[in-house]
Design a protein around this motif. Structure first.
Motif, PDB file in Angstrom:
ATOM      1  N   GLN A  37      69.639  17.089  33.318  1.00 28.41           N
ATOM      2  CA  GLN A  37      70.865  17.209  34.131  1.00 28.41           C
ATOM      3  C   GLN A  37      72.115  16.863  33.319  1.00 28.41           C
ATOM      4  O   GLN A  37      73.167  17.478  33.487  1.00 28.41           O
ATOM      5  N   PHE A  38      72.012  15.875  32.428  1.00 27.31           N
ATOM      6  CA  PHE A  38      73.177  15.418  31.677  1.00 27.31           C
ATOM      7  C   PHE A  38      73.214  15.993  30.245  1.00 27.31           C
ATOM      8  O   PHE A  38      73.991  15.534  29.422  1.00 27.31           O
ATOM      9  N   SER A  39      72.353  16.979  29.975  1.00 25.04           N
ATOM     10  CA  SER A  39      72.302  17.635  28.658  1.00 25.04           C
ATOM     11  C   SER A  39      72.165  16.603  27.540  1.00 25.04           C
ATOM     12  O   SER A  39      72.834  16.702  26.494  1.00 25.04           O
ATOM     13  N   GLU A  66      84.858  16.823  29.992  1.00 22.42           N
ATOM     14  CA  GLU A  66      83.415  17.034  30.197  1.00 22.42           C
ATOM     15  C   GLU A  66      82.907  16.132  31.320  1.00 22.42           C
ATOM     16  O   GLU A  66      82.125  16.554  32.165  1.00 22.42           O
ATOM     17  N   LEU A  67      83.375  14.880  31.305  1.00 21.55           N
ATOM     18  CA  LEU A  67      82.950  13.965  32.374  1.00 21.55           C
ATOM     19  C   LEU A  67      83.487  14.388  33.737  1.00 21.55           C
ATOM     20  O   LEU A  67      82.801  14.277  34.748  1.00 21.55           O
ATOM     21  N   TRP A  68      84.705  14.900  33.748  1.00 25.50           N
ATOM     22  CA  TRP A  68      85.259  15.382  35.019  1.00 25.50           C
ATOM     23  C   TRP A  68      84.367  16.482  35.595  1.00 25.50           C
ATOM     24  O   TRP A  68      84.096  16.506  36.794  1.00 25.50           O
ATOM     25  N   ALA A  69      83.939  17.405  34.734  1.00 20.86           N
ATOM     26  CA  ALA A  69      83.081  18.500  35.190  1.00 20.86           C
ATOM     27  C   ALA A  69      81.779  17.939  35.767  1.00 20.86           C
ATOM     28  O   ALA A  69      81.291  18.386  36.806  1.00 20.86           O
ATOM     29  N   MET A  70      81.262  16.916  35.084  1.00 17.44           N
ATOM     30  CA  MET A  70      80.018  16.304  35.536  1.00 17.44           C
ATOM     31  C   MET A  70      80.211  15.595  36.890  1.00 17.44           C
ATOM     32  O   MET A  70      79.387  15.702  37.790  1.00 17.44           O
ATOM     33  N   ILE A  71      81.319  14.882  37.011  1.00 17.22           N
ATOM     34  CA  ILE A  71      81.609  14.164  38.261  1.00 17.22           C
ATOM     35  C   ILE A  71      81.788  15.178  39.402  1.00 17.22           C
ATOM     36  O   ILE A  71      81.318  14.980  40.513  1.00 17.22           O
ATOM     37  N   ASN A  72      82.429  16.294  39.091  1.00 19.83           N
ATOM     38  CA  ASN A  72      82.620  17.326  40.106  1.00 19.83           C
ATOM     39  C   ASN A  72      81.303  17.894  40.602  1.00 19.83           C
ATOM     40  O   ASN A  72      81.177  18.276  41.766  1.00 19.83           O
ATOM     41  N   LYS A  73      80.318  17.963  39.711  1.00 19.72           N
ATOM     42  CA  LYS A  73      78.984  18.428  40.125  1.00 19.72           C
ATOM     43  C   LYS A  73      78.306  17.385  41.007  1.00 19.72           C
ATOM     44  O   LYS A  73      77.662  17.707  41.996  1.00 19.72           O
ATOM     45  N   LEU A  74      78.473  16.112  40.610  1.00 15.04           N
ATOM     46  CA  LEU A  74      77.821  15.026  41.354  1.00 15.04           C
ATOM     47  C   LEU A  74      78.307  14.939  42.784  1.00 15.04           C
ATOM     48  O   LEU A  74      77.572  14.548  43.689  1.00 15.04           O
ATOM     49  N   ARG A  75      79.567  15.295  43.001  1.00 13.27           N
ATOM     50  CA  ARG A  75      80.152  15.132  44.333  1.00 13.27           C
ATOM     51  C   ARG A  75      79.450  16.016  45.360  1.00 13.27           C
ATOM     52  O   ARG A  75      79.572  15.782  46.554  1.00 13.27           O
ATOM     53  N   GLU A  76      78.727  17.027  44.883  1.00 12.59           N
ATOM     54  CA  GLU A  76      78.013  17.899  45.824  1.00 12.59           C
ATOM     55  C   GLU A  76      76.920  17.127  46.576  1.00 12.59           C
ATOM     56  O   GLU A  76      76.561  17.487  47.693  1.00 12.59           O
ATOM     57  N   THR A  77      76.398  16.073  45.947  1.00 13.25           N
ATOM     58  CA  THR A  77      75.279  15.357  46.563  1.00 13.25           C
ATOM     59  C   THR A  77      75.572  13.882  46.856  1.00 13.25           C
ATOM     60  O   THR A  77      74.787  13.230  47.543  1.00 13.25           O
TER      61      THR A  77
END
Ligand SMILES: Nc1ncnc2c1ncn2[C@@H]1O[C@H](COP(=O)(O)OP(=O)(O)OP(=O)(O)O)[C@@H](O)[C@H]1O
Length: 243
Positions: free
Chosen positions: A122-124, A173-184
Motif C-alpha cells: 500500500q505504501f510502495s 507524495e504524503l498529501w496524495a497518500m493522506i488523500n487516499k487514506l481519507r476514503e476509509t
C-alpha cells in the motif's frame, strides 16, 4: 452524519498552566479535520488526551460513542497515532518494524506477515523493506510511521505534523497518500503548514492558548475574518485581529 469524536468540555491543566481550556467540539466520521495554531496552542496535548497519553483535568470525550474516561481500552482499538517524533525502531528494517508493531498488537505470526505485506504494498515500501529505519530519508520514515499506525486498521488516525521538515516533493507524495487514506479513515491532522491544511482539510479548528479561536472550512474562515486568503485569516484569528 455520525460523530467520530465529541469533545465534552475536555480540558488539561499542568499545575498553573492551562494547556487546553474546556473544549466542546464534534468531528464527523469520514472528515479530515485540521488542528492549527501557533506553538504551544495545545494541539498535541489535545491529541494526547484523546489517545490516552495524558489524563484530562476535566470533561470527557466520546470516540465513536465510547467514553474516554470510562472506556479507554475500547478507544485504543479504534484510534491510532502517527506522532511528531518518529515512532520507528532505528536499527530494525522497514519489514521488521511493521512485523514488530503487528506482534505488539497481538496478531499471530501469519497474520502479522500478511498485514506487513499489505502495508508494504500500500505504501510502495518494497524498495526499502530491508533497509534499517535510521537509514531511510525523512519522507520514507514518515511514510513508515504512518503505515505502522495503520497496522490494526484504526477507524480514526491522528497525524501530528506529518510533513514536518520534508521537502516539497516528499510533502506532495504524503498529501496524495493522506488523500487516499481519507476514503476509509477519519483523520485529525495538526500542521504548521497553512497550504497543507488548505489542500487537505475539510474543516479546520484554529487554537491559541488552549482555546478555539475559529472553526470552519477554509472558505468560511476567510469570509469570517474578512480577508483575501487563508494565511491572512489565520493571522487574524491568532492575533485577535491585531495583524
Ligand atoms: N508535560 C507538560 N508539562 C507542563 N506544561 C506542558 C506539558 N506539555 C505541554 N505543556 C504546555 O502546554 C501548552 C500546550 O502545549 P502543546 O505541546 O499541546 O502545544 P502545541 O499546540 O502542540 O504546540 P507545537 O505546535 O509547538 O507542537 C504549552 O504552553 C506547553 O508548554
Amino acid at each position: 452524519m455520525n460523530a467520530a469524536i465529541e469533545l465534552q468540555g475536555l480540558s488539561k491543566r499542568f499545575k498553573e498552566k492551562v494547556a487546553v481550556s474546556p473544549m466542546t467540539l464534534t468531528i464527523n466520521q469520514g472528515e479530515l479535520f485540521g488542528l492549527l495554531g501557533v506553538n504551544g496552542a495545545g494541539k498535541t496535548t489535545l491529541l494526547n488526551m484523546l489517545s490516552g497519553l495524558a489524563k484530562p483535568s476535566t470533561g470527557d470525550a466520546l470516540v465513536l460513542g465510547h467514553s474516554l474516561s470510562k472506556e479507554l481500552p475500547s478507544i485504543r482499538k479504534l484510534l491510532a497515532v502517527s506522532p511528531q517524533e518518529t515512532s520507528i525502531a532505528p536499527n530494525l528494517s522497514v519489514r521488521e518494524n511493521l512485523l514488530l508493531m503487528a506482534r505488539i498488537h497481538g496478531f499471530s505470526k501469519e497474520k502479522s506477515i500478511e498485514k506487513t505485506e499489505a502495508l508494504i504494498s500500500q505504501f510502495s515500501l518494497q524498495p526499502y523493506e530491508h533497509q534499517r529505519g535510521k537509514n531511510l530519508s525523512g519522507g520514507w520514515q514518515r511514510k513508515l510511521s504512518i503505515a505502522m499506525a495503520l497496522i490494526a486498521d484504526p477507524r480514526i488516525l491522528f497525524l501530528d505534523e506529518p510533513t514536518l521538515g520534508l521537502d516539497i516533493i516528499s510533502r506532495r507524495e504524503l498529501w496524495a497518500m493522506i488523500n487516499k487514506l481519507r476514503e476509509t479513515t477519519t483523520i485529525v491532522l495538526t500542521t504548521h503548514y497553512l497550504e497543507e491544511a488548505e489542500s487537505l482539510c475539510d474543516r479546520i479548528c484554529i487554537m491559541k492558548d488552549g482555546e478555539i479561536k475559529a472553526l470552519g472550512t477554509v472558505d468560511e474562515l476567510i469570509i469570517t475574518a474578512s480577508k483575501e486568503n487563508f494565511e491572512d485569516a489565520f493571522v487574524h484569528f491568532v492575533t485577535g485581529g491585531e495583524l
